[in-house]
Structures are given as C-alpha cells and as structure tokens.
Design a protein around this motif. Structure first.
Motif, PDB file in Angstrom:
ATOM      1  N   GLN A 267      48.836  41.476  43.687  1.00 36.93           N
ATOM      2  CA  GLN A 267      47.517  41.067  44.092  1.00 36.93           C
ATOM      3  C   GLN A 267      46.507  42.455  44.259  1.00 36.93           C
ATOM      4  O   GLN A 267      45.358  42.131  44.124  1.00 36.93           O
ATOM      5  CB  GLN A 267      47.514  39.926  45.474  1.00 36.93           C
ATOM      6  CG  GLN A 267      45.067  39.770  45.812  1.00 36.93           C
ATOM      7  CD  GLN A 267      45.315  39.086  46.726  1.00 36.93           C
ATOM      8  OE1 GLN A 267      46.404  38.504  47.554  1.00 36.93           O
ATOM      9  NE2 GLN A 267      44.830  39.368  47.592  1.00 36.93           N
ATOM     10  N   GLN A 268      47.199  43.289  44.859  1.00 41.47           N
ATOM     11  CA  GLN A 268      45.918  44.499  45.076  1.00 41.47           C
ATOM     12  C   GLN A 268      45.935  45.864  44.107  1.00 41.47           C
ATOM     13  O   GLN A 268      44.855  45.910  43.465  1.00 41.47           O
ATOM     14  CB  GLN A 268      47.054  45.357  46.322  1.00 41.47           C
ATOM     15  CG  GLN A 268      46.734  44.420  47.564  1.00 41.47           C
ATOM     16  CD  GLN A 268      47.524  43.447  48.049  1.00 41.47           C
ATOM     17  OE1 GLN A 268      48.597  43.748  47.067  1.00 41.47           O
ATOM     18  NE2 GLN A 268      47.435  42.400  48.850  1.00 41.47           N
ATOM     19  N   ALA A 271      43.332  43.821  41.851  1.00 42.76           N
ATOM     20  CA  ALA A 271      42.113  43.375  42.457  1.00 42.76           C
ATOM     21  C   ALA A 271      41.209  45.273  42.264  1.00 42.76           C
ATOM     22  O   ALA A 271      40.561  45.020  41.880  1.00 42.76           O
ATOM     23  CB  ALA A 271      41.531  43.274  44.004  1.00 42.76           C
ATOM     24  N   ASN A 311      39.650  37.718  45.943  1.00 43.20           N
ATOM     25  CA  ASN A 311      38.989  39.099  47.164  1.00 43.20           C
ATOM     26  C   ASN A 311      37.779  39.766  45.760  1.00 43.20           C
ATOM     27  O   ASN A 311      36.923  40.203  47.074  1.00 43.20           O
ATOM     28  CB  ASN A 311      40.665  39.938  47.081  1.00 43.20           C
ATOM     29  CG  ASN A 311      40.181  41.091  47.517  1.00 43.20           C
ATOM     30  OD1 ASN A 311      40.312  41.951  46.611  1.00 43.20           O
ATOM     31  ND2 ASN A 311      40.432  41.029  48.314  1.00 43.20           N
TER      32      ASN A 311
END
Length: 402
Positions: A267-268, A271, A311
């Motif tokens: 996810q990081q 993002a 995010n």
C-alpha cells in the motif's frame, strides 16, 4: 520544461482491432474474455483469456515479415501504424533524429520461445530458424517500429512485468518534456497466451477460471489478455504549430519501488507513486476525476490499491471514479498500461468513463466508486493511470484534458 501531448493512438486488443472499436466496446461494457483457442488447451487448468480474435497474420504481413515478427511485434506494428497515421507526423530530416520509440513488454517473443522449445525438446529437432533470436528478443518490437518509421532518436524497451508500459510511457514523457526528443512513439504489447505462458501463470494460483471481477467481493482472480497500445507523445509547441489534433496532455509521472516482496503489493509503495504523479503534475487530490485502476481482480491487489487511493486522496476518494478495464480485456501484463491508457484518453476527450464489468457484490475493503457494469458520462479535467507490478515496481501517469 516542455508540455507533452498525445497526438496519436493505436491498438489491437481483445475488445477491438482499432481505437474506435475499442472505445465502442468500452462504452458498451463489452467483455472480450472467452474460451482460449490455443494448442494443448485441454492440458490447462485455466482455459479462458482475453484473446485477440478474428486475426490472421497473413492479412497484415508478408512471409518475410512473419519470419521476423513474433505475435507481440505484429500487434505493436499494427497499433503503431494507426497511432502514427493519426498523428500526421512524417519522420524525416531533423524530426527523425529527434524522435524515438520506447515500448514496454514483459515476455517479449514468448510465443516464439514456446514454439521452438517444443520443436527442440518435444519433437527432437536439432535446428531452429536462424532468426529466432531477433524474433524473440524483448526489443524486437521497438527496433522494428524504429526501422519502419525512421525513428533515429532514443529507442529502447522496458521490461518491468505488469508496469512495463507505464514505465515506458513515463520515460517517453520525460524525454519529450526535457527536450531530448520532439516526439516519441510509446506504449507496449504482450502476447503470452500460448501453452507455456498460461501454464506458468497457473503456477501462481492467482488465475480465475470464469471471469475477471475487480473490486467485487466474489472475485476469484485475474485473467490474462494480449494485445498492444501505442501512442505518439509530442512536444506541445511542435504539435500546436502544425495544427495537430491533440487528444490530451500528459501532465505527470511517478515511479516507486516497494523494496519489500517479489509478489505481494505494498500500500505504501503504491501510495507514494500516486502521490508522486500528483506532485509532478502540480495538481491536488481534488483535481482528479477518474483513475484507471491496476485492478487485477485478485484480493491482494484490489484491497491494496483501494487503500492506497484512499490514503492519498483523503476525503476526495469517495468522489473519484475508479474503474478497471481488465474486467473487459483481461490483464495484458507488460502491455496492459498502454491499452488501459485508451480508457483515460476516452474519459478526457469524450467524457465517457469505462466501467468495471462483472461487479456483483460490494466489498467493504473496496468501498470506492468503481463505476460498476455500465459506462458513465462525466466531464473531468484530470485522470490517473495506475500500474503496480510483481517485484514491487509501481508507475503512475497523470493526464489532463486539453
């Protein structure tokens, strides 16, 4: 830095043999996934794919060309011809020296490899055609585009699995923006729908046996596809001076590495790539109207991508349309970003958002506006195109209505 615009687009994929046919299929939410028609399909567990149908190489290429063009190269040449003709550019003189080609592919000439492994190991032959190496090499398509259209500038191939096309188009964008080229032919292609190609993907246990349903709670995996998407990226001033028909503007690009796992997405990492594309385009989250998702239809990808979008976009995430056209044409692996960019062009130019078809059950971990099952009319100014590859390599393009 120069502004970069798209002045030509071309494609052949499971939805159509041209951009117009593909747009029509996307507007109708048509599915190009069906039973595979390949050798030894009965030995496969996965028997569906997004195959280019009604295609006969003899109708497009002579015997000498077919001896040099693997299926992925054939697709590239067809798409490049359409894109370059639409652009109206003729690459001669100084323009030829300042124009190049950057294409993405993951497997390259995998069909050629598959056929010749069979010849040597199964049939016991001790000789293969002398052109096998130049036919199967990953840069074959880029080289043939360069030679056919006299592109003498920066020319190369990018192979970063499922992000190959986006990485290639990002490099082309930078080359034009930084003044290293006035125009670049870019995009990607893939043709892995041969016995060995499908059998290899079966081993990952991420393939669906019936359909690709991104973001739907009852999704059960991805579906492979094949085809090509090719574009002409051009310096805005050059395009404007010659009165070119501009499709849209390439506004930003970002790429990141998860540096974490060879197959599981982060996810990081996703993002950071999305946020980086926004920064490079100098836009805010509230400017984004549509995102063409990577959206493979696997649980790991879908929930990770939705979390990354939420995010980065924050409170605006619920207002953004996000769809996966892989539900219609399948996952074209190294060529997927290029074919999916067509949906972004359609959204910006025609105001039509391609749907995520096959959507049946809401997934609370993918609670975004996924444009389920039917295309939608919308007036948007900016859009993103996501690509997140095995190996943790991420590439996101930002595009602007012109």
């Amino acid at each position: 830095m120069r502004r970069v615009v798209i002045t030509g687009a071309g494609t052949i994929n499971p939805l159509g043999h041209s951009v117009a046919a593909t747009f029509e299929a996307m507007r109708e939410g048509r599915c190009g996934i069906g039973p595979l028609d390949i050798r030894d399909v009965d030995r496969l567990s996965i028997k569906i794919g997004g195959q280019v149908k009604d295609y006969t190489p003899d109708d497009r290429f002579n015997r000498q060309q077919q001896a040099l063009y693997d299926r992925f190269t054939q697709f590239t040449m067809i798409a490049a011809k359409e894109a370059i003709e639409q652009s109206g550019l003729e690459f001669a003189g100084s323009l030829a020296a300042e124009a190049g080609v950057v294409l993405g592919t993951s497997g390259g000439g995998l069909t050629t490899q598959d056929e010749n492994y069979r010849a040597v190991y199964e049939e016991g032959k001790n000789r293969v055609h002398p052109f096998i190496v130049p036919k199967l090499m990953n840069n074959a398509a880029a080289s043939h585009v360069s030679m056919t259209w006299n592109l003498k500038g920066p020319s190369f191939t990018v192979a970063t699995a499922c992000a190959s096309s986006n990485h290639a188009m990002g490099q082309a964008f930078w080359l034009v923006r930084n003044g290293a080229a006035r125009a670049m032919v870019t995009g990607g292609s893939e043709s892995m729908l041969c016995f060995g190609g499908v059998k290899a993907w079966e081993g990952l246990r991420v393939m669906s046996r019936d359909a690709c349903r991104p973001f739907s709670a009852n999704r059960n995996g991805m579906v492979q596809g094949e085809g090509a998407g090719v574009f002409v990226f051009e310096d805005y001033e050059h395009a404007n001076a010659r009165g070119a028909d501009i499709l849209c503007e390439v506004a930003g690009f970002s790429m990141t590495s998860d540096a974490a796992d060879i197959v599981m997405p982060s996810q990081q990492g996703a993002a950071r790539a999305i946020a980086g594309a926004l920064r490079d385009a100098r836009i805010s989250p509230s400017d984004v109207g549509y995102i063409n998702a990577h959206g493979t239809g696997t649980t790991a990808n879908d929930k990770t991508e939705c979390a990354a979008v939420a995010n980065v976009l924050g409170s605006h995430a619920d207002k953004v349309m996000i769809s996966s056209t892989k539900s219609m044409h399948g996952h074209l692996i190294g060529g997927t970003g290029a074919v999916e960019l067509l949906a972004v062009v359609m959204a910006l130019k025609d105001g039509i958002i391609a749907p995520t078809i096959g959507y049946e059950d809401p997934d609370p971990e993918c609670a975004l506006d996924v444009v389920p099952n039917e295309a939608r009319e919308a007036d948007i100014s900016y859009a993103l195109s996501n690509a997140f590859a095995f190996g943790g390599l991420n590439a996101v393009l930002a595009l602007k209505k012109i």
